[in-house]
Design a protein around this motif. Structure first.
Motif, short mmCIF file in Angstrom:
data_model
loop_
_atom_site.label_atom_id
_atom_site.label_comp_id
_atom_site.label_asym_id
_atom_site.label_seq_id
_atom_site.Cartn_x
_atom_site.Cartn_y
_atom_site.Cartn_z
N ALA A 159 10.12 -10.28 1.46
CA ALA A 159 8.85 -10.63 1.58
C ALA A 159 8.25 -9.54 1.69
O ALA A 159 8.38 -8.35 2.14
N ILE A 160 6.76 -9.52 1.13
CA ILE A 160 5.88 -8.19 1.24
C ILE A 160 5.71 -7.98 2.45
O ILE A 160 5.57 -6.69 2.82
N ALA A 161 5.48 -8.77 3.69
CA ALA A 161 5.34 -8.24 4.92
C ALA A 161 6.43 -7.62 5.53
O ALA A 161 6.15 -6.68 6.28
N GLY A 162 7.39 -7.76 5.03
CA GLY A 162 8.68 -7.08 5.53
C GLY A 162 8.76 -5.81 4.93
O GLY A 162 9.15 -4.79 5.87
N PHE A 163 8.26 -5.42 3.68
CA PHE A 163 8.34 -4.19 3.36
C PHE A 163 7.00 -3.24 3.98
O PHE A 163 7.26 -2.15 4.47
N ALA A 164 5.93 -3.92 4.31
CA ALA A 164 4.71 -3.31 5.08
C ALA A 164 5.53 -2.87 6.35
O ALA A 164 5.11 -1.81 6.81
N LYS A 165 6.02 -3.78 7.18
CA LYS A 165 6.61 -3.57 8.41
C LYS A 165 7.72 -2.31 8.28
O LYS A 165 7.60 -1.28 9.22
N ASP A 166 8.61 -2.33 7.45
CA ASP A 166 9.28 -1.29 7.08
C ASP A 166 8.87 0.13 6.89
O ASP A 166 9.09 1.17 7.47
N ILE A 167 7.69 0.05 6.04
CA ILE A 167 7.09 1.17 5.67
C ILE A 167 6.11 1.73 7.02
O ILE A 167 6.18 3.11 7.27
N THR A 168 5.75 0.98 7.92
CA THR A 168 5.27 1.38 8.96
C THR A 168 6.20 1.71 10.20
O THR A 168 6.05 3.04 10.69
N THR A 169 7.33 1.40 10.14
CA THR A 169 8.46 1.74 10.95
C THR A 169 9.00 3.21 10.46
O THR A 169 9.14 4.19 10.90
N LEU A 170 9.09 3.39 8.93
CA LEU A 170 9.37 4.77 8.39
C LEU A 170 8.29 5.79 8.66
O LEU A 170 8.62 7.04 9.10
N ALA A 171 7.11 5.41 8.50
CA ALA A 171 5.98 6.36 8.99
C ALA A 171 6.06 6.77 10.25
O ALA A 171 5.80 8.12 10.74
N THR A 172 6.10 5.93 11.16
CA THR A 172 6.51 6.14 12.60
C THR A 172 7.51 7.36 12.94
O THR A 172 7.26 8.26 13.62
N PHE A 173 8.56 6.88 12.36
CA PHE A 173 9.68 7.90 12.81
C PHE A 173 9.47 9.20 12.20
O PHE A 173 9.72 10.45 12.92
#
Length: 85
Positions: free
Chosen positions: A16-30
């Motif tokens: 799901a597109i929402a899942g990709f967006a969540k993962d990108i946010t997580t990666l950018a935070t790290f």
């Protein structure tokens, strides 16, 4: 979290597109908050698509992500190798 090289998320291209967006946010935070050197989103699957189709499907700003040291890599299948998107 000293001395960590990278953080990795793995998703199927059918996710799901929402899942990709969540993962990108997580990666950018790290990368930005916890000082990891890079974040990698490994997308896998669907050998019938080409790289441009995957880019459009994900709808991400890949240039902005690269500036943050967040990279999206796509593996069509186990034999094809990978493509940076």
């Amino acid at each position: 979290m000293d001395k960590n090289l990278c953080v990795l998320e793995v998703k199927p291209v059918t996710g799901a597109i929402a899942g990709f967006a969540k993962d990108i946010t997580t990666l950018a935070t790290f990368v930005t908050k916890y000082e990891y050197h890079a974040g990698i989103l490994l997308v896998f699957g669907d050998a019938l698509l080409d790289a441009e189709a995957v880019r459009k499907k994900l709808g991400l700003d890949f240039n902005a992500l690269r500036k943050l040291n967040v990279f999206v890599i796509w593996a069509q299948n186990a034999q094809s190798g990978v493509v940076e998107l």
